[in-house]
Design a protein around this motif. Structure first.
Motif, PDB file in Angstrom:
ATOM      1  N   LYS A  12       0.835  -1.205   0.000  1.00 56.70           N
ATOM      2  CA  LYS A  12       0.000   0.000   0.000  1.00 56.70           C
ATOM      3  C   LYS A  12       0.867   1.251   0.000  1.00 56.70           C
ATOM      4  N   ARG A  13       1.946   1.240   0.787  1.00 54.62           N
ATOM      5  CA  ARG A  13       2.835   2.407   0.827  1.00 54.62           C
ATOM      6  C   ARG A  13       3.544   2.591  -0.519  1.00 54.62           C
ATOM      7  N   MET A  14       3.946   1.491  -1.134  1.00 54.40           N
ATOM      8  CA  MET A  14       4.613   1.579  -2.441  1.00 54.40           C
ATOM      9  C   MET A  14       3.665   2.134  -3.497  1.00 54.40           C
ATOM     10  N   ILE A  15       2.407   1.684  -3.475  1.00 51.77           N
ATOM     11  CA  ILE A  15       1.418   2.176  -4.423  1.00 51.77           C
ATOM     12  C   ILE A  15       1.178   3.665  -4.194  1.00 51.77           C
ATOM     13  N   SER A  16       1.112   4.064  -2.927  1.00 47.00           N
ATOM     14  CA  SER A  16       0.902   5.475  -2.593  1.00 47.00           C
ATOM     15  C   SER A  16       2.050   6.331  -3.116  1.00 47.00           C
ATOM     16  N   LYS A  17       3.278   5.822  -3.018  1.00 46.93           N
ATOM     17  CA  LYS A  17       4.445   6.565  -3.487  1.00 46.93           C
ATOM     18  C   LYS A  17       4.437   6.742  -4.999  1.00 46.93           C
ATOM     19  N   LYS A  18       3.695   5.880  -5.697  1.00 52.33           N
ATOM     20  CA  LYS A  18       3.573   6.013  -7.145  1.00 52.33           C
ATOM     21  C   LYS A  18       2.611   7.133  -7.540  1.00 52.33           C
ATOM     22  N   GLY A  19       1.985   7.757  -6.532  1.00 50.61           N
ATOM     23  CA  GLY A  19       1.102   8.884  -6.801  1.00 50.61           C
ATOM     24  C   GLY A  19      -0.370   8.572  -6.682  1.00 50.61           C
ATOM     25  N   TYR A  20      -0.715   7.365  -6.261  1.00 48.92           N
ATOM     26  CA  TYR A  20      -2.129   6.980  -6.118  1.00 48.92           C
ATOM     27  C   TYR A  20      -2.530   7.183  -4.658  1.00 48.92           C
ATOM     28  N   VAL A  21      -3.078   8.341  -4.381  1.00 47.14           N
ATOM     29  CA  VAL A  21      -3.317   8.740  -3.000  1.00 47.14           C
ATOM     30  C   VAL A  21      -4.697   8.341  -2.487  1.00 47.14           C
ATOM     31  N   HIS A  22      -5.647   8.077  -3.391  1.00 44.31           N
ATOM     32  CA  HIS A  22      -6.985   7.706  -2.953  1.00 44.31           C
ATOM     33  C   HIS A  22      -6.981   6.284  -2.404  1.00 44.31           C
ATOM     34  N   ILE A  23      -7.575   6.123  -1.246  1.00 44.12           N
ATOM     35  CA  ILE A  23      -7.537   4.831  -0.556  1.00 44.12           C
ATOM     36  C   ILE A  23      -8.191   3.732  -1.374  1.00 44.12           C
ATOM     37  N   ASP A  24      -9.371   4.012  -1.942  1.00 50.00           N
ATOM     38  CA  ASP A  24     -10.062   2.968  -2.705  1.00 50.00           C
ATOM     39  C   ASP A  24      -9.322   2.630  -4.001  1.00 50.00           C
ATOM     40  N   VAL A  25      -8.624   3.618  -4.603  1.00 51.19           N
ATOM     41  CA  VAL A  25      -7.806   3.345  -5.782  1.00 51.19           C
ATOM     42  C   VAL A  25      -6.645   2.435  -5.403  1.00 51.19           C
ATOM     43  N   GLN A  26      -6.032   2.689  -4.256  1.00 45.51           N
ATOM     44  CA  GLN A  26      -4.926   1.846  -3.785  1.00 45.51           C
ATOM     45  C   GLN A  26      -5.370   0.392  -3.637  1.00 45.51           C
ATOM     46  N   TYR A  27      -6.552   0.195  -3.071  1.00 43.90           N
ATOM     47  CA  TYR A  27      -7.043  -1.166  -2.884  1.00 43.90           C
ATOM     48  C   TYR A  27      -7.442  -1.810  -4.208  1.00 43.90           C
ATOM     49  N   GLU A  28      -7.964  -1.000  -5.123  1.00 42.84           N
ATOM     50  CA  GLU A  28      -8.303  -1.530  -6.443  1.00 42.84           C
ATOM     51  C   GLU A  28      -7.044  -2.033  -7.139  1.00 42.84           C
ATOM     52  N   MET A  73     -11.901   4.802 -12.306  1.00 46.08           N
ATOM     53  CA  MET A  73     -12.542   6.113 -12.380  1.00 46.08           C
ATOM     54  C   MET A  73     -13.707   6.100 -13.370  1.00 46.08           C
ATOM     55  N   ARG A  74     -13.510   5.428 -14.513  1.00 43.61           N
ATOM     56  CA  ARG A  74     -14.589   5.351 -15.503  1.00 43.61           C
ATOM     57  C   ARG A  74     -15.792   4.608 -14.948  1.00 43.61           C
ATOM     58  N   SER A  75     -15.529   3.566 -14.168  1.00 39.83           N
ATOM     59  CA  SER A  75     -16.649   2.812 -13.585  1.00 39.83           C
ATOM     60  C   SER A  75     -17.429   3.676 -12.605  1.00 39.83           C
ATOM     61  N   ILE A  76     -16.719   4.534 -11.850  1.00 40.81           N
ATOM     62  CA  ILE A  76     -17.387   5.442 -10.906  1.00 40.81           C
ATOM     63  C   ILE A  76     -18.224   6.461 -11.673  1.00 40.81           C
ATOM     64  N   GLN A  77     -17.623   7.068 -12.700  1.00 35.82           N
ATOM     65  CA  GLN A  77     -18.338   8.068 -13.488  1.00 35.82           C
ATOM     66  C   GLN A  77     -19.579   7.472 -14.146  1.00 35.82           C
ATOM     67  N   ALA A 150     -11.702   8.211  -4.009  1.00 31.15           N
ATOM     68  CA  ALA A 150     -12.068   8.620  -5.363  1.00 31.15           C
ATOM     69  C   ALA A 150     -13.549   8.396  -5.636  1.00 31.15           C
ATOM     70  N   SER A 151     -14.151   7.418  -4.957  1.00 30.52           N
ATOM     71  CA  SER A 151     -15.567   7.124  -5.188  1.00 30.52           C
ATOM     72  C   SER A 151     -16.460   8.306  -4.828  1.00 30.52           C
ATOM     73  N   SER A 216     -23.668   8.311  -3.478  1.00 28.44           N
ATOM     74  CA  SER A 216     -22.212   8.247  -3.581  1.00 28.44           C
ATOM     75  C   SER A 216     -21.575   8.224  -2.195  1.00 28.44           C
ATOM     76  N   ILE A 217     -22.113   9.032  -1.285  1.00 26.33           N
ATOM     77  CA  ILE A 217     -21.589   9.076   0.078  1.00 26.33           C
ATOM     78  C   ILE A 217     -21.793   7.732   0.773  1.00 26.33           C
ATOM     79  N   ALA A 218     -22.970   7.122   0.574  1.00 28.60           N
ATOM     80  CA  ALA A 218     -23.257   5.827   1.191  1.00 28.60           C
ATOM     81  C   ALA A 218     -22.269   4.765   0.709  1.00 28.60           C
ATOM     82  N   GLU A 219     -21.947   4.772  -0.597  1.00 27.76           N
ATOM     83  CA  GLU A 219     -20.978   3.819  -1.126  1.00 27.76           C
ATOM     84  C   GLU A 219     -19.582   4.072  -0.548  1.00 27.76           C
ATOM     85  N   THR A 220     -19.226   5.346  -0.443  1.00 27.59           N
ATOM     86  CA  THR A 220     -17.914   5.692   0.091  1.00 27.59           C
ATOM     87  C   THR A 220     -17.803   5.310   1.556  1.00 27.59           C
ATOM     88  N   GLU A 221     -18.867   5.530   2.320  1.00 25.16           N
ATOM     89  CA  GLU A 221     -18.857   5.145   3.733  1.00 25.16           C
ATOM     90  C   GLU A 221     -18.700   3.632   3.872  1.00 25.16           C
TER      91      GLU A 221
END
Length: 229
Positions: A12-28, A73-77, A150-151, A216-221
């Protein structure tokens, strides 16, 4: 081999260092990467976790994990658009449609009382500006709490609709209420009609935007409960 909890945290830390700061993006990304790293470490037990991560990252090509992020991101949009149009359909076929109809009648009646046939433009603009503040302010506070996901932040692109509506409200004074001289041009009437149409659509959207954002908030929560901070 199965990755340990500590190794997952390192990834997770390595992925974050690559510039992916959103938690759900990191897990994806983590969902796609962890299995490949497990296979690599199974084949090469002496390989370090960092080297395995580099190999997996390079296997995604020059764009790295960006393709995974873009897909997410496209799936969220797509989901947010689906929510919007579903809510619009439900709104137009429910009793709630009475609210904008009653609002329109009140604005029209106010124009008659003011003895000004164009006063409805100013009254509608005032309502939309106040309603915009009523929508933006509470959700801006929620944005501060959920901005690491990001969601939710992707769904706030709906505020561009609010911004466009506000701009049309400001233009409505000059181009609809206070008609400039020498405006017997087709382009002017098309532009004027466009402003009025956007204001009407914006007025309808005000009644459904909170419901879309709440979904959207309910999904994010729900993601927050799974992933944590």
């Amino acid at each position: 081999m199965k990755l340990s909890k500590d190794q997952i945290e390192q990834l997770k830390r390595m992925i974050s260092k690559k510039g992916y700061v959103h938690i759900d993006v990191q897990y994806e990304i983590l969902d796609h990467v962890a299995c490949k790293i497990e296979e690599l470490l199974e084949e090469h037990p002496t390989l370090s976790l960092e080297d395995a991560f580099k190999k997996v990252h390079s296997s995604f090509g020059i764009f790295g994990f960006s393709t995974l992020e873009e897909s997410y991101m496209r799936s969220i949009q797509s989901r947010v658009k689906k929510y919007f149009w579903q809510e619009m359909k439900d709104f137009l076929t429910s009793y709630r449609l009475l609210f904008p109809i009653l609002l329109g009648l009140l604005i029209y009646q106010a124009s008659l009382l003011l003895n000004d046939p164009k006063a409805w433009v100013l009254i509608l603009s005032g309502f939309l500006l106040l309603a915009s503040i009523g929508v933006i302010f509470p959700y801006w506070r929620k944005f501060q709490r959920l901005k690491n996901y990001a969601s939710f932040t992707t769904s706030t692109n709906l505020f561009q609709l609010v911004n466009f509506g506000i701009i049309c409200c400001l233009y409505s004074y000059q181009w609809v209420y206070k008609v400039p001289q020498g405006t017997d041009y087709l382009f002017f009437h098309i532009f004027q009609g466009g402003i009025i149409l956007v204001m009407v659509c914006f007025a309808l959207s005000i009644f459904i935007l909170p419901r879309v954002l709440d979904k959207s908030i309910a999904e994010t929560e729900a993601l927050k409960r799974v992933y944590g901070e």
